[in-house]
Each structure stands twice: as structure tokens, then as C-alpha cells.
Motif scaffolding. Sequence first.
Motif, PDB file in Angstrom:
ATOM      1  N   ARG A  68       0.836  -1.207   0.006  1.00  7.84           N
ATOM      2  CA  ARG A  68      -0.203   0.059  -0.254  1.00  7.84           C
ATOM      3  C   ARG A  68       0.764   1.194   0.112  1.00  7.84           C
ATOM      4  O   ARG A  68       1.735   1.351   0.340  1.00  7.84           O
ATOM      5  CB  ARG A  68      -1.028  -0.141   1.368  1.00  7.84           C
ATOM      6  CG  ARG A  68      -0.307  -0.014   2.441  1.00  7.84           C
ATOM      7  CD  ARG A  68      -1.385  -0.479   4.008  1.00  7.84           C
ATOM      8  NE  ARG A  68      -0.698   0.003   4.941  1.00  7.84           N
ATOM      9  CZ  ARG A  68      -1.518  -0.050   6.003  1.00  7.84           C
ATOM     10  NH1 ARG A  68      -2.422  -0.796   5.851  1.00  7.84           N
ATOM     11  NH2 ARG A  68      -0.699   0.011   7.531  1.00  7.84           N
ATOM     12  N   GLN A  69      -0.015   2.103  -0.454  1.00  8.85           N
ATOM     13  CA  GLN A  69       0.885   3.832  -0.158  1.00  8.85           C
ATOM     14  C   GLN A  69      -0.103   4.493  -0.207  1.00  8.85           C
ATOM     15  O   GLN A  69      -1.117   5.154  -1.035  1.00  8.85           O
ATOM     16  CB  GLN A  69       1.745   4.137  -2.083  1.00  8.85           C
ATOM     17  CG  GLN A  69       2.564   4.904  -1.687  1.00  8.85           C
ATOM     18  CD  GLN A  69       2.969   5.396  -2.861  1.00  8.85           C
ATOM     19  OE1 GLN A  69       3.118   4.593  -3.649  1.00  8.85           O
ATOM     20  NE2 GLN A  69       4.177   6.232  -2.778  1.00  8.85           N
ATOM     21  N   TYR A  88      -2.375  -2.170  -4.034  1.00  7.84           N
ATOM     22  CA  TYR A  88      -1.563  -3.054  -5.017  1.00  7.84           C
ATOM     23  C   TYR A  88      -1.608  -4.176  -4.269  1.00  7.84           C
ATOM     24  O   TYR A  88      -0.815  -4.678  -3.911  1.00  7.84           O
ATOM     25  CB  TYR A  88      -0.648  -2.474  -4.639  1.00  7.84           C
ATOM     26  CG  TYR A  88       0.509  -0.874  -5.290  1.00  7.84           C
ATOM     27  CD1 TYR A  88       0.088   0.242  -4.568  1.00  7.84           C
ATOM     28  CD2 TYR A  88      -0.505  -0.380  -6.367  1.00  7.84           C
ATOM     29  CE1 TYR A  88      -0.202   1.636  -5.024  1.00  7.84           C
ATOM     30  CE2 TYR A  88      -0.485   1.011  -7.618  1.00  7.84           C
ATOM     31  CZ  TYR A  88       0.087   1.765  -6.374  1.00  7.84           C
ATOM     32  OH  TYR A  88      -0.203   3.061  -6.661  1.00  7.84           O
ATOM     33  N   ARG A 129       5.807   3.374  -0.509  1.00  8.54           N
ATOM     34  CA  ARG A 129       5.157   2.155  -0.812  1.00  8.54           C
ATOM     35  C   ARG A 129       5.658   0.873   0.469  1.00  8.54           C
ATOM     36  O   ARG A 129       6.624   0.902   0.523  1.00  8.54           O
ATOM     37  CB  ARG A 129       5.199   1.852  -2.228  1.00  8.54           C
ATOM     38  CG  ARG A 129       3.984   0.076  -2.066  1.00  8.54           C
ATOM     39  CD  ARG A 129       4.568  -0.256  -3.805  1.00  8.54           C
ATOM     40  NE  ARG A 129       3.226   1.002  -4.697  1.00  8.54           N
ATOM     41  CZ  ARG A 129       3.098   0.943  -6.524  1.00  8.54           C
ATOM     42  NH1 ARG A 129       3.089  -0.537  -6.583  1.00  8.54           N
ATOM     43  NH2 ARG A 129       3.319   1.894  -6.451  1.00  8.54           N
ATOM     44  N   TRP A 145       2.945  -5.836 -11.028  1.00  8.68           N
ATOM     45  CA  TRP A 145       1.867  -5.135 -10.131  1.00  8.68           C
ATOM     46  C   TRP A 145       1.091  -4.789 -10.763  1.00  8.68           C
ATOM     47  O   TRP A 145       0.798  -4.325 -11.908  1.00  8.68           O
ATOM     48  CB  TRP A 145       2.904  -3.517  -9.647  1.00  8.68           C
ATOM     49  CG  TRP A 145       4.055  -3.498  -8.910  1.00  8.68           C
ATOM     50  CD1 TRP A 145       5.473  -4.347  -9.132  1.00  8.68           C
ATOM     51  CD2 TRP A 145       4.198  -3.730  -7.667  1.00  8.68           C
ATOM     52  NE1 TRP A 145       6.335  -4.044  -8.733  1.00  8.68           N
ATOM     53  CE2 TRP A 145       5.260  -4.432  -6.952  1.00  8.68           C
ATOM     54  CE3 TRP A 145       3.353  -3.113  -6.386  1.00  8.68           C
ATOM     55  CZ2 TRP A 145       6.269  -3.928  -6.348  1.00  8.68           C
ATOM     56  CZ3 TRP A 145       3.777  -3.507  -5.250  1.00  8.68           C
ATOM     57  CH2 TRP A 145       4.944  -4.114  -4.814  1.00  8.68           C
ATOM     58  N   VAL A 152       9.234  -4.349  -1.113  1.00 11.04           N
ATOM     59  CA  VAL A 152       9.070  -3.390  -2.635  1.00 11.04           C
ATOM     60  C   VAL A 152       9.316  -4.025  -3.274  1.00 11.04           C
ATOM     61  O   VAL A 152       9.481  -4.478  -4.857  1.00 11.04           O
ATOM     62  CB  VAL A 152       8.691  -2.178  -2.481  1.00 11.04           C
ATOM     63  CG1 VAL A 152       8.464  -2.031  -3.741  1.00 11.04           C
ATOM     64  CG2 VAL A 152       7.749  -1.561  -1.230  1.00 11.04           C
ATOM     65  N   GLY A 188      -4.292  -0.843  -8.442  1.00 11.80           N
ATOM     66  CA  GLY A 188      -3.930  -0.831  -7.432  1.00 11.80           C
ATOM     67  C   GLY A 188      -5.763   0.096  -7.431  1.00 11.80           C
ATOM     68  O   GLY A 188      -6.373  -0.209  -8.260  1.00 11.80           O
TER      69      GLY A 188
END
Length: 121
Positions: A37-38, A93, A44, A113, A107, A116
Motif C-alpha cells: 500500500r501507498q 496494490y 510504498r 504490479w 517492494v 491499485g
Amino acid sequence: VQLVESGGGSVQAGGSLRLSCVVSGHVMMSYCMGWFRQAPGKEREGVAVINRRGTTNYADSVKGRFTISKVNAEGTLYLQMNSLKPEDTAIYYCAAGPPCFRPLLLVSEYHYWGHGTQVTV
């Protein structure tokens, strides 16, 4: 490799959400998978990860509240989030990395990826 997340949304503090990530079948069977998550203005960070054998690893901030799981036959990765807090607000994500013995919350270990999904508490 394509990863498509869904299930985000807005929820009150204390509520629950379940995120889903659909992935290519062969990826689910062998790769290390994870949720990251960010939040705005922050880097992130890893939330929860799982390897092909089902070994999991969680960030301290979500232990006891979040659960990562996968259904290989469906090619779907899940993140069940309970007792949500305002600090859980972020874009979440889905990610996939090479097969791993010990899933790590780094990460840099994950090469694929999704786009999101927003979670707002």
C-alpha cells in the motif's frame, strides 16, 4: 503477467473490506504474491505476502486484523481487512515476484504490479 485488483472503497473506522486480485494461473501456482500500500506522501510499504506453500508474512501494523489468502484454482489473491483504522487509508496494490522460500515485505522483491485500488477509512 497481469494483475487486476478490486474491492476497494470507503468504510468507517472499525469496518471491513475484502480486496481481490485476479492473476494468471501459472503465476498463482508458483510465485510469491503480496499486497502493498501507498498513502499520500509516503513510500510504498508491504502489508501481507504469501508464498506458493501458503507461508505468510504480515506488517506489524496489520497483524491480527488483516488476512492474506489465495485460491490457486481461481487464480485469485485475497486480502481480508478487519477493524480498519484511518491510518489504513491508501492505494492497495497486488504484486507478484519470483518463487520464494520466505516471503518478504520488500517492494524490490516483486516485479509485477497491478494498478491499485483505493481504500479510504
